[in-house]
Design an enzyme around this catalytic site. Structure first.
Site, PDB file in Angstrom:
ATOM      1  N   LYS A   1       0.833  -1.213   0.000  1.00 52.59           N
ATOM      2  CA  LYS A   1       0.000   0.000   0.000  1.00 52.59           C
ATOM      3  C   LYS A   1       0.871   1.268   0.000  1.00 52.59           C
ATOM      4  O   LYS A   1       2.071   1.202   0.239  1.00 52.59           O
ATOM      5  CB  LYS A   1      -0.948  -0.015   1.197  1.00 52.59           C
ATOM      6  CG  LYS A   1      -1.869  -1.240   1.223  1.00 52.59           C
ATOM      7  CD  LYS A   1      -2.895  -1.257   0.100  1.00 52.59           C
ATOM      8  CE  LYS A   1      -3.402  -2.621  -0.238  1.00 52.59           C
ATOM      9  NZ  LYS A   1      -4.577  -3.084   0.462  1.00 52.59           N
TER      10      LYS A   1
HETATM   11  C1  LIG Z   1      -5.582  -4.050   0.823  1.00 50.43           C
HETATM   12  C2  LIG Z   1      -7.043  -3.920   0.730  1.00 50.43           C
HETATM   13  C3  LIG Z   1      -7.908  -4.355   1.760  1.00 50.43           C
HETATM   14  C4  LIG Z   1      -7.509  -5.150   2.965  1.00 50.43           C
HETATM   15  O1  LIG Z   1      -6.378  -4.874   3.568  1.00 50.43           O
HETATM   16  P1  LIG Z   1      -5.507  -5.962   4.372  1.00 50.43           P
HETATM   17  O2  LIG Z   1      -4.655  -5.048   5.177  1.00 50.43           O
HETATM   18  O3  LIG Z   1      -4.753  -6.762   3.372  1.00 50.43           O
HETATM   19  O4  LIG Z   1      -6.405  -6.774   5.209  1.00 50.43           O
HETATM   20  C5  LIG Z   1      -9.267  -4.107   1.625  1.00 50.43           C
HETATM   21  N1  LIG Z   1      -9.768  -3.487   0.545  1.00 50.43           N
HETATM   22  C6  LIG Z   1      -8.982  -3.080  -0.469  1.00 50.43           C
HETATM   23  C7  LIG Z   1      -9.614  -2.399  -1.632  1.00 50.43           C
HETATM   24  C8  LIG Z   1      -7.598  -3.302  -0.419  1.00 50.43           C
HETATM   25  O5  LIG Z   1      -6.847  -2.907  -1.440  1.00 50.43           O
END
Ligand SMILES: *Cc1c(COP(=O)(O)O)cnc(C)c1O
Length: 369
Positions: free
Chosen positions: A180
């Site tokens: 991210k």
């Molecule tokens: C990364 C992501 C999540 C969940 O995040 P995690 O930290 O991997 O549990 C949820 N929604 C979207 C759109 C994402 O890109």
């Protein structure tokens, strides 16, 4: 290989972790509280609550909004599975509404068609780093008295009319997963302006324990706590958030300049009054391009450029949603997009020459060179 994503880890992140480890206080504590304060300040919301994942953040958010068995929650099928699974975790029903072609996000017109007496909330996603169509969705939420949750996992720092992601719902969820825009390996946060919602999230994060009395449990909850080790990394990353996002935007501009005018490719659009933070730079490979999307991806990989497909199959076509009665043809826009999308590297550690190389390889692919 030019990677599709790469976490930025500097000496400062390493020092922060070492310092927490040396302190001997490694569980969720003071550093997490500091992260929560600073993250809320960054988003421009009153509160933030840290968790161990973005999935946990969405689950806490749904709980705090009162979503329970028998409720219907409307969301998009064109997203990561973690957007929808927490709805099922609350024993509520996932009701998909198709997305709009120009921003890949949930289409307000489609939302309205799906509303029933049981609809309680809408989960909208800021896919690829651009905030969803807030104005129109908010109007619907108000009209039908629905709660709104913003899945901002890909959109930390993204803006609409000068306000940052986190401000476009009753509660927003963020992820700190390694790929991210800012990260701590795993991790997540919610942001909200409501003290009641923040309080409920804190309870739910720790087995439903009362804030006032230890070992007194007011409701079912989970262990969604984070650790000060992760929070320490996230605090360093938060300081760099704007710089990292600016680099992504700069890279995206370069890609758009280099790729514009190529017949058969549709490049990402930035909507008026929105600041896109380009978690992904996602093009669409249409039938007018000489290669299919999968052939182009293959070609890129052969030439040392990694690409990603987010997401190759919309959620309604996965077995645990098919079981609920969904089938191919239900969401034509999502189905089309999932066959066309291709994300190119845009992350902050790319050099100009990497981006020039990506552009060159795509141009070359047109004549199969
Ligand atoms: C990364 C992501 C999540 C969940 O995040 P995690 O930290 O991997 O549990 C949820 N929604 C979207 C759109 C994402 O890109």
């Amino acid at each position: 290989m030019i990677n599709i994503s790469k976490p930025v880890i500097g000496q400062e992140e390493i020092d922060a972790v070492v310092s927490v480890l040396k302190s001997g206080m490694i569980v969720q504590g003071k550093i997490t509280e500091e992260l929560e304060k600073k993250f809320a300040k960054y988003c421009g919301t009153k509160y933030a609550v840290a968790m161990n994942s973005g999935t946990a953040a969405i689950h806490c958010g749904l709980y705090a909004l009162g979503i329970k068995e028998g409720d219907e929650v409307i969301t998009t099928p064109f997203t990561f599975v973690a957007t929808a699974n927490p709805i099922l975790m609350q024993n509520a029903k996932v009701v998909f509404a198709d997305v709009s072609e120009d921003d890949f996000n949930i289409d307000p017109k489609e939302i309205e068609k799906k509303i029933t007496k049981r609809t309680k909330a809408i989960v909208a996603v800021d896919l690829y780093g651009q905030i969803y169509n807030y104005e129109a969705t908010k109007k619907i939420a108000r009209k039908y008295k629905l709660k709104l949750l913003e899945d901002a996992c890909q959109a930390v720092g993204a803006e609409y009319r000068g306000k940052r992601a986190g401000n476009f719902s009753d509660i927003a969820a963020f992820s700190l997963y390694a790929t991210k825009n800012i990260m701590s390996g795993e991790g997540g946060l919610v942001a909200t302006n409501s003290p009641e919602i923040a309080k409920k999230c804190k309870m739910f994060r720790h087995h439903g324990q009362s804030e006032d009395k230890r070992y007194e449990y007011l409701d079912l909850g989970y262990n969604y706590r984070t650790t000060d080790i992760l929070a320490a990394i996230a605090l360093v990353q938060l300081k760099k958030a704007d710089k990292l996002n600016r680099q992504r935007v700069k890279n995206a501009k370069m890609l758009t300049r280099g790729l514009s005018g190529i017949h058969g490719l549709i490049l990402p659009k930035i909507k008026n009054n929105f600041t896109h933070v380009f978690h992904q730079y996602t093009i669409r490979v249409t039938d007018d391009f000489p290669l299919s999307r999968d052939e182009l991806l293959e070609f890129l990989k052969k030439k040392g450029v990694d690409g990603g497909i987010y997401y190759p199959k919309p959620l309604h076509l996965h077995s645990h949603f098919i079981k609920q009665g969904y089938k191919r043809g239900d969401f034509p826009v999502s189905e089309k997009l999932s066959s066309q999308v291709l994300s190119l590297p845009v992350h902050p550690t790319l050099k100009d020459k990497d981006i020039e190389q990506i552009i060159k390889v795509i141009k070359d692919s047109q004549n199969g060179r």
